[in-house]
Every structure is written in structure tokens, then in C-alpha cells.
Design an enzyme around this catalytic site. Structure first.
Site, PDB file in Angstrom:
ATOM      1  CD  GLU A   1      -2.958  -1.230   2.216  1.00 16.99           C
ATOM      2  OE1 GLU A   1      -4.160  -1.059   2.047  1.00 16.99           O
ATOM      3  OE2 GLU A   1      -2.452  -1.499   3.333  1.00 16.99           O
TER       4      GLU A   1
ATOM      5  CD  GLU B   1      -3.284  -6.073   3.451  1.00 17.24           C
ATOM      6  OE1 GLU B   1      -2.695  -4.984   3.489  1.00 17.24           O
ATOM      7  OE2 GLU B   1      -3.262  -6.822   2.442  1.00 17.24           O
TER       8      GLU B   1
END
Length: 256
Positions: free
Chosen positions: A111, A131
Site C-alpha cells: 500500500e 491481508e
């Protein structure tokens, strides 16, 4: 305090290094504060026109959030302060930052890459958003920026499986500008940065602002993402995933 982030002023460039190689440069609260301070310094330095962001060591650019720190209660400091995750992913920069991937960029590390403006990767680098394998989701821009960066079905495959891609595949997808031998990574990133910094600084800032407004997540999308994060973060699975990871055992999902 231990120097978890290093800042090197190099003329019109600034090289910022995530400096926890023993933890694969995973982000805890202290690194978050120091990375935010480094970007503040870049923004405030009239000489520096471009930043280069890399990781210490040869294993990882950034392994994402330190799940042990998250389990110990540092989640809010890592995720919710000024600048978003790591003090970086939602920082309203006016200067471009080039990611120089020296190794794996996973979870929040990926990210951070998605929040950068250009990406140079070493041949052994990998990128991924695992995730969902940890009972969490890519709430710090991954679920927002990835489908806007590469074809949607490819983005959804990466988001829903949690699988990673190597540097060559990432370049083919459009996640990486160029792939270079590891020994030349910083040399190539600096060279690209100097091609950018040679241009008019106000023009660069205006281009960055408009391009971000056109392609970046809107406030409404960030708000929707935050709402989902708060829902997920209170779940039993969000506690189980990091705990299982820390204990090196398979997770036992509850679906609640």
C-alpha cells in the site's frame, strides 16, 4: 529512540530508508512517527524536489504492519494518525516519491508502494496484499488504489486470494515502471528521480495535484473504506489472524 527511518539529503533528492531489516521493515508505531517526520522534512526542504523511498537490507522493502505491534495495541497509532498507514499512504504530498523496491512489499508495504508516484523494483522483489489471509483487508489504500491502477479482474484476484506477484509480473501489470538488477536499484531510482527533478518544480507539483485528483481515492471512498475497516477490526477474525500469524499456526476463522 532507535532510527527506524533514515533520511539522506542528496542535493535536489532525498533518500528515505525504512530501517528495521531484522523485522523485514515492518511498520510499528515508532516507524510510523518517523516516516511521517521524514515526509514532513521532504515537504519542507526547498532544495529537495523528489524523494526516493527504499528499505534497509536485501529481503524486504516493507513487510507491512508489524502484526505483533498491532496485537499489542499499536494499531491506532500505525493506521489512524496524520498521513494514514505508516504516516504515508494518505499524506497529501506536493512532491513526488519514487519507491525503490529492494525486496518484498507486502500488505501495508504494498500500500505504501501504491501511494508512491513511480516504482523501480529489484529483480527479486515481490508485491502482494495478503491481508485477507490475516483476517484483515487492504484498508490503507490497497483495496482502493489497486483496481484503479491495473485491470479490475487482476486486481480482484490479488485482493481476494492474497497472493503475491514477482517484479516482472508486476511490471507487466503496470504496477512497476522498471525492473533492474538489485545492485543497480538505487542508482536507477536516483537517475529516474533526477530526470523528474530537472523539470520545473511548480509544473511538477501542479501535475501531481491534478493527476492525484483524477485517479486518487475520493473522500467518499476513503470514508467507505474506513467504515469497513472499523467493522472488520472489531471482529474475532481480526484478532485471530494476527494471533495465529504471531504463533505460526493456521488461523481458526469464526466469520464474526
Amino acid at each position: 529512540m532507535e532510527n527506524r527511518v533514515l533520511y539522506e539529503a542528496d542535493g535536489d533528492l532525498a533518500v528515505i530508508t525504512l530501517n528495521r531489516p531484522e523485522r523485514r521493515n515492518a511498520v510499528d508505531a515508532a516507524m510510523t512517527a518517523q516516516l511521517r517526520e521524514a515526509i514532513d522534512r521532504l515537504e519542507g526542504d526547498e532544495r529537495a524536489r523528489v524523494g526516493v523511498l527504499t528499505g534497509a537490507g536485501d529481503k524486504a522493502f516493507c513487510a507491512g504492519m508489524d502484526l505483533k505491534a498491532f496485537a499489542a495495541g499499536e494499531g491506532a497509532a500505525i493506521l489512524e494518525g496524520r498521513g494514514g498507514f505508516g504516516g504515508f499512504t494518505a499524506y497529501p504530498r506536493s512532491k513526488p516519491v519514487i519507491a525503490a523496491l529492494n525486496g518484498a512489499a507486502l500488505g501495508g508495504g504494498c500500500e505504501i508502494v501504491l501511494a508512491c508516484d513511480l516504482v523501480v523494483a529489484a529483480e527479486g522483489a515481490v508485491l502482494g496484499l495478503p491481508e485477507v489471509k490475516r483476517g484483515l483487508f487492504a484498508a490503507s489504500g490497497g483495496a482502493l488504489r489497486l483496481p484503479a491502477t491495473i485491470p479490475r479482474v487482476r486486481a480482484m484476484e490479488l485482493l481476494l486470494t492474497g497472493d503475491a506477484v514477482d517484479a516482472a509480473a508486476a511490471q507487466e501489470l503496470g504496477l512497476v515502471n522498471r525492473v533492474v538488477p538489485a545492485a543497480r536499484l538505487l542508482e536507477e531510482a536516483r537517475a529516474l528521480a533526477r530526470r523528474v527533478s530537472a523539470n520545473a518544480p511548480l509544473s511538477i507539483q501542479a501535475t501531481l495535484a491534478v493527476a492525484r485528483a483524477a485517479a486518487g481515492p475520493s473522500e467518499a471512498l476513503w470514508s467507505a473504506c474506513d467504515s469497513e475497516w472499523y467493522r472488520i477490526a472489531r471482529s474475532e477474525d481480526a484478532r485471530e489472524g494476527p494471533a495465529a500469524f504471531a504463533a505460526k499456526r493456521p488461523p481458526r476463522w469464526q466469520g464474526r
